[in-house]
Design an enzyme around this catalytic site. Structure first.
Site, PDB file in Angstrom:
ATOM      1  N   ALA A  76       0.819  -1.213   0.000  1.00  0.00           N
ATOM      2  CA  ALA A  76       0.000   0.000   0.000  1.00  0.00           C
ATOM      3  C   ALA A  76       0.856   1.269   0.000  1.00  0.00           C
ATOM      4  CB  ALA A  76      -0.952  -0.002   1.187  1.00  0.00           C
ATOM      5  N   ASN A 156      -6.025   3.548  10.287  1.00  0.00           N
ATOM      6  CA  ASN A 156      -5.250   2.440  10.855  1.00  0.00           C
ATOM      7  C   ASN A 156      -5.169   2.473  12.375  1.00  0.00           C
ATOM      8  OD1 ASN A 156      -3.765   4.793   9.958  1.00  0.00           O
ATOM      9  ND2 ASN A 156      -1.929   3.825  10.761  1.00  0.00           N
ATOM     10  N   GLN A 184      -6.636  -0.654   5.143  1.00  0.00           N
ATOM     11  CA  GLN A 184      -7.268  -1.154   6.367  1.00  0.00           C
ATOM     12  C   GLN A 184      -8.735  -1.519   6.171  1.00  0.00           C
ATOM     13  OE1 GLN A 184      -5.874  -1.841   9.228  1.00  0.00           O
ATOM     14  NE2 GLN A 184      -3.904  -0.780   9.149  1.00  0.00           N
ATOM     15  N   HIS A 206      -1.176  -7.936   3.166  1.00  0.00           N
ATOM     16  CA  HIS A 206      -0.854  -8.493   4.489  1.00  0.00           C
ATOM     17  C   HIS A 206      -1.747  -8.007   5.614  1.00  0.00           C
ATOM     18  CE1 HIS A 206       1.371  -5.229   6.698  1.00  0.00           C
ATOM     19  NE2 HIS A 206       1.405  -4.724   5.487  1.00  0.00           N
ATOM     20  N   CYS A 329       6.517   7.058  23.869  1.00  0.00           N
ATOM     21  CA  CYS A 329       7.649   6.294  24.374  1.00  0.00           C
ATOM     22  C   CYS A 329       7.928   5.024  23.582  1.00  0.00           C
ATOM     23  CB  CYS A 329       7.429   5.932  25.838  1.00  0.00           C
ATOM     24  SG  CYS A 329       7.711   7.339  26.916  1.00  0.00           S
TER      25      CYS A 329
END
Lengths: 405, 127
Positions: A76, A156, A184, A206, A329
């Site tokens: 994509a 997504n 998606q 995928h 993080c």
């Protein structure tokens, strides 16, 4: 050590064993199906071409397109690049204005940023707090020199479904090309390029039980959409994308899309049942916020912020689960999720978000274990959290003078 | 990201989690960081008449390294004089926990928390 429970289907899905089995027959000498589709002089080449034609039909079928409108790519990201740069370059004489949104995938945003360096003008629409594009704002942003609108079908991070049919109508009425990133959404919610007036559509294998490294771009033929190729060479894919076709990958994508079309309703019902179970299971956890509209979303994704708990420490606590977080993080950058920020979520809530995504191979037992762990670990982390204490003491955190660092 | 065993240990079994009464004359409280940045530490010390920190506790909102850094410093400050505690450097914390470069700010925050708790205690006892 036992592997964690996989709840990150929006990142990638396992390949369906039925798909993997078919792919294998196109690799080894056993079945004699390893040929190059560009070899026109012998059976090996013809067989590979047949297999690719079949896959093309399956992919086209899922989105109601003609097989001739499918261009194979590496995924994509490449499809987004080819669509946006290809249109921008070909239609540069007509105009240099592109409209997209702030919550697009980086493959769209970075491509647009790059075009700005070459003199293109890009409008980045701000979505509403439910994650959806305001159609009036979109319409107001359209200009005489607008050549392309690029809006994703399903986000997504938060799973919301944009109003593609209405956007398509607005674009068609003004003869502006419309590109949709459907990485998606394919196989999760119906796509009809005709009914939705889509001119270009990016697809990935995928995310829908196919292999990684293969995708496709739908390019409309009537009225014809032109593209400047980004990969030059042997003129494969009608000159739009050169390079020897990866037969086994394409066969895998085709089979995955065939299964997706056949099992769409079943997959949808399964995901919905799991989503409702997860939602009910966490509903008694205080101060949780679902990110994104609750009605217009695919059921495969649930993005939740647990207030006063930091996302990375929660992920660390949830090491029995493979999930992803909108917290800074976890990534190299120090910014929390740009998608959640664009929705107007506070930094705290953006830092506290966890994305659960699930699918065909997720079980109710997986979800039950996730619910159990969430209760345990959030209790533990909140008992460690000074913010939770302050919240419980009735302190309004927005009035506190923090020492930002 | 892989965490060091010491970070994991402090994260799994944090030491001295809790709260002291802020009104207690013997208590100094340091709260540093900001929710917007993803970490807030509250470190509290209880100081005896000899000027020695006899107890310490913390609560932290933040990543595993932030929790481990604050847990570690509660252990380190106990038994120290205020002056000695003020000498603790972020580099010592980072070294002890084997923090990677992106997590150094967690150790800086822990050092700031000690200093803030000490100055809060001193402010209470001025005059």
């Amino acid at each position: 050590m036992k592997k964690p429970i996989y709840l990150d289907y929006s990142a990638t899905t396992p390949v369906d064993p039925r798909v993997a089995k078919l792919m294998c027959s196109y690799l080894t000498p056993d079945d004699g199906l390893f040929g190059n589709a560009a070899s026109r002089s012998h059976q090996y080449g013809w067989d590979a071409e047949d297999a690719i034609d079949t896959a093309r039909k399956h992919v086209a079928n899922l989105i109601n397109a003609n097989p001739k409108e499918i261009v194979w790519t590496s995924g994509a990201t490449e499809s987004d690049n080819l669509a946006i740069k290809g249109v921008a370059e070909f239609y540069a004489k007509k105009g240099k204005h592109i409209i997209t949104s702030k919550t697009e995938h980086k493959a769209v945003l970075d491509t647009c940023r790059n075009l700005e360096r070459f003199g293109y003008d890009v409008t980045y629409l701000e979505p509403k707090s439910d994650g959806l594009i305001d159609l009036n704002e979109l319409e107001a942003a359209m200009r005489e020199d607008t050549i392309l609108v690029s809006i994703m079908h399903v986000n997504n991070e938060i799973g919301v479904i944009q109003d593609i049919p209405s956007i398509g109508k607005l674009c068609r009425a003004r003869k502006i090309l419309f590109h949709v990133d459907a990485a998606q959404s394919a196989g999760k919610t119906p796509i009809d390029v005709e009914a939705m007036n889509i001119d270009l559509l990016s697809l990935s294998a995928h995310k829908i039980y196919g292999p990684k490294g293969i995708g496709a771009l739908y390019v409309r033929r009537k009225p014809r959409v032109r593209l400047e190729a980004q990969m030059h060479g042997g003129g494969h894919e009608r000159g739009m994308r050169s390079g020897t076709l990866a037969t086994h990958q394409i066969v895998g994508m085709g089979e995955a899309f065939r299964l997706a079309a056949e099992e769409l309703e079943q997959d949808y019902a399964h995901a919905l049942k799991l989503r409702e179970r997860l939602l009910k299971g966490v509903s008694d956890i205080e101060e949780n916020y679902i990110n994104g509209d609750m009605e217009r979303r695919v059921p495969h994704n649930l993005n939740i912020s647990f207030n006063y708990v930091e996302g990375e420490s929660l992920m660390m606590a949830l090491n029995e689960l493979a999930v992803s977080s909108g917290s800074a993080c976890t990534s190299a950058s120090l910014e929390p999720s740009y998608v959640l920020r664009a929705l107007g979520r506070s930094d705290e809530l953006a830092h506290s978000s966890i994305r659960f995504s699930f699918g065909r191979f997720t079980t109710e037992a997986d979800i039950d274990r996730a619910i159990e762990l969430l209760h345990q670990k959030i209790d533990k982390l909140r008992s460690l959290s000074p913010l939770w204490d302050m919240y419980k003491d009735g302190v309004d955190l927005s009035t506190v003078q923090w020492t930002a660092h | 990201m892989a965490y060091s065993d010491k970070v994991l240990d402090h994260y799994e079994n944090p030491r001295n989690v809790g709260t002291f009464e802020n009104d207690d004359e013997a208590v100094g409280t340091g709260m540093v960081g900001a929710p917007a940045c993803g970490d807030v530490m509250r470190l509290q010390i209880k100081v005896n008449d000899q000027g020695i920190i006899e107890d310490a506790c913390f609560k932290t909102y933040g990543c595993g390294s932030a929790i481990a850094s604050s847990s570690l410093v509660t252990e380190w400050v106990k038994g120290k004089t205020l002056d000695d505690a003020a000498q603790i450097k972020n580099s010592q914390i980072a070294e002890e926990l084997a923090l990677p470069p992106v997590k150094i700010h967690c150790s800086v925050l822990a050092e700031d928390a000690i200093k803030a708790a000490i100055s809060d205690y001193k402010a209470k006892h001025q005059g």
